[in-house]
Write an enzyme that holds these catalytic residues in place. Structure first.
Site, mmCIF file in Angstrom:
data_model
loop_
_atom_site.group_PDB
_atom_site.id
_atom_site.type_symbol
_atom_site.label_atom_id
_atom_site.label_comp_id
_atom_site.label_asym_id
_atom_site.label_seq_id
_atom_site.Cartn_x
_atom_site.Cartn_y
_atom_site.Cartn_z
ATOM 1 N N HIS A 50 40.690 3.612 2.728
ATOM 2 C CA HIS A 50 39.442 3.809 1.989
ATOM 3 C C HIS A 50 38.644 2.501 1.900
ATOM 4 O O HIS A 50 37.441 2.465 2.203
ATOM 5 C CB HIS A 50 39.793 4.329 0.595
ATOM 6 C CG HIS A 50 38.621 4.576 -0.283
ATOM 7 N ND1 HIS A 50 38.081 5.823 -0.485
ATOM 8 C CD2 HIS A 50 37.877 3.722 -1.047
ATOM 9 C CE1 HIS A 50 37.068 5.740 -1.320
ATOM 10 N NE2 HIS A 50 36.925 4.474 -1.680
ATOM 11 N N GLU A 51 39.314 1.429 1.505
ATOM 12 C CA GLU A 51 38.632 0.145 1.344
ATOM 13 C C GLU A 51 38.190 -0.439 2.678
ATOM 14 O O GLU A 51 37.149 -1.087 2.765
ATOM 15 C CB GLU A 51 39.540 -0.845 0.607
ATOM 16 C CG GLU A 51 39.848 -0.464 -0.826
ATOM 17 C CD GLU A 51 38.594 -0.300 -1.659
ATOM 18 O OE1 GLU A 51 37.595 -1.023 -1.406
ATOM 19 O OE2 GLU A 51 38.590 0.567 -2.549
ATOM 20 N N HIS A 68 34.825 0.881 3.520
ATOM 21 C CA HIS A 68 33.764 0.098 2.881
ATOM 22 C C HIS A 68 33.533 -1.214 3.627
ATOM 23 O O HIS A 68 32.391 -1.600 3.911
ATOM 24 C CB HIS A 68 34.152 -0.231 1.436
ATOM 25 C CG HIS A 68 34.166 0.940 0.521
ATOM 26 N ND1 HIS A 68 33.129 1.826 0.398
ATOM 27 C CD2 HIS A 68 35.127 1.372 -0.352
ATOM 28 C CE1 HIS A 68 33.426 2.741 -0.500
ATOM 29 N NE2 HIS A 68 34.629 2.492 -0.963
#
Length: 366
Positions: free
Chosen positions: A66-67, A70
């Site tokens: 997920h990170e 980003h």
């Protein structure tokens, strides 16, 4: 690397495992182990503990993916990323600059949930090819649930969650003011935290099988949301630019002196002004650092002032036409106490000192 253990780097960005992650992993293992035993009938206590540990690792990998979503989107948009950290029950991609537009804010925020939901869907398809009821099936199901939970939870409309950042981007685009978007996201964060606690208490009252896991996760996560939302509002207040404040009203007059001037003479001539020290070839040697100059003048008053110069770097040069919020953010992030302000043709227009800007941003304005 004070943020934790360095795992690897992505495009030069360090990925760190914070010490608090081990605490979160232990909480997940302790609370999930009894539930894992019930999900796999016939499994012994040891198997339950192994499955619980596997779930903690899969949850961490889901947060990491997920990170990284980003991080990679931010880098592609030209937004620097300082580091990616996994901590307690979550993660954080620390960007080095606030997105310049609502569109950039929304794209970076949406990237993480998109990655999580895609991985959840991939694991869901994989479940169709794995015999049900076994350990392999349960591990794949755990991976699907972990990614789905990370993706859906982060879409909740409250800061510091991604949904809150997307809400901020939307309000920012509609109103033209980032601060209004932040306030909307902070209000959403408080609502999310309240909803988490209500859900946890409902599980306790109803006697649900996962009530203790739910309570532990919700209390920690609600605390994270409240603290993060408060931090977002404080950071926004520091970078916001008051109406009517003009950069040229804050800068000090600038004086250009030869770099070889005696440091004592340069100090005497400065008289509260910014001093640009220029070499014989016309190249600026730097800005006179008054503290260093005073120390040098006490021991060697005739030493060249260039020895007490603070180098002029790209991040310490501001344009007169720069937007106020961008000026505030650059001053906050750059490791310098004074900044050279130039006009559109690159000529020195003044020197902005950090304390002058701080005073202007904090004093009440009518």
């Amino acid at each position: 690397m004070d943020g934790g253990l360095l795992l690897f780097r992505v495009d030069g960005v360090p990925v760190l495992l914070a010490p608090s992650w081990w605490i979160g992993a232990l909480v997940v293992v302790v609370l999930y182990a009894p539930l894992a035993g019930r999900l796999l009938p016939g499994a012994g206590p040891a198997t339950g503990w192994v499955l619980a540990a596997a779930f903690a690792v899969l949850l961490a990998l889901s947060v990491l993916a997920h990170e990284l979503g980003h991080c990679l989107v931010a880098l592609r948009l030209g937004i620097p990323v300082r580091r990616v950290r996994l901590f307690l029950l979550g993660g954080l991609s620390e960007v080095g600059r606030t997105p310049r537009t609502p569109a950039y804010e929304g794209l970076v925020a949406a990237a993480g949930p998109v990655v999580s939901i895609l991985l959840a869907g991939l694991c869901g398809l994989l479940l169709l090819a794995v015999p049900s009821g076994g350990i392999t099936w349960l591990l794949v199901a755990e991976c699907a649930v972990a990614n789905l939970a990370v993706g859906v939870f982060n879409l909740l409309p409250g800061l510091p969650l991604d949904g809150g950042r997307m809400l901020r981007a939307g309000v920012w685009a509609l109103t033209g003011t980032r601060l209004k978007g932040t306030r909307a996201g902070v209000a959403g964060g408080w609502l999310v935290a309240t909803a988490l606690l209500v859900w946890a208490l409902w599980g306790l009252a109803a006697g649900s099988d996962d009530r203790w896991l739910r309570l532990g996760v919700c209390v920690v996560t609600a605390s994270f949301v409240v603290v993060g939302a408060s931090g977002e509002l404080a950071a926004e207040s520091r970078r916001s630019w008051p109406d009517g404040l003009v950069l040229t009203d804050l800068v000090r007059p600038v004086l250009q002196l030869p770099a070889e001037s005696p440091v004592s003479d340069a100090l005497a001539a400065s008289a509260g002004r910014g001093v640009v020290l220029v070499r014989a070839d016309g190249v600026a040697a730097g800005l006179l650092d008054e503290a260093s100059a005073q120390r040098l003048a006490e021991s060697s008053p005739h030493a060249p002032a260039e020895q007490a110069a603070e180098p002029i770097r790209a991040e310490t040069v501001l344009l007169v036409s720069d937007p106020g919020e961008e000026v505030a953010e650059r001053v906050r992030e750059a490791p310098a106490w004074q900044f050279l302000v130039v006009d559109e043709e690159g000529r020195p227009a003044g020197v902005l000192r950090r304390e002058d800007l701080r005073a202007a941003l904090t004093e009440p304005r009518r």
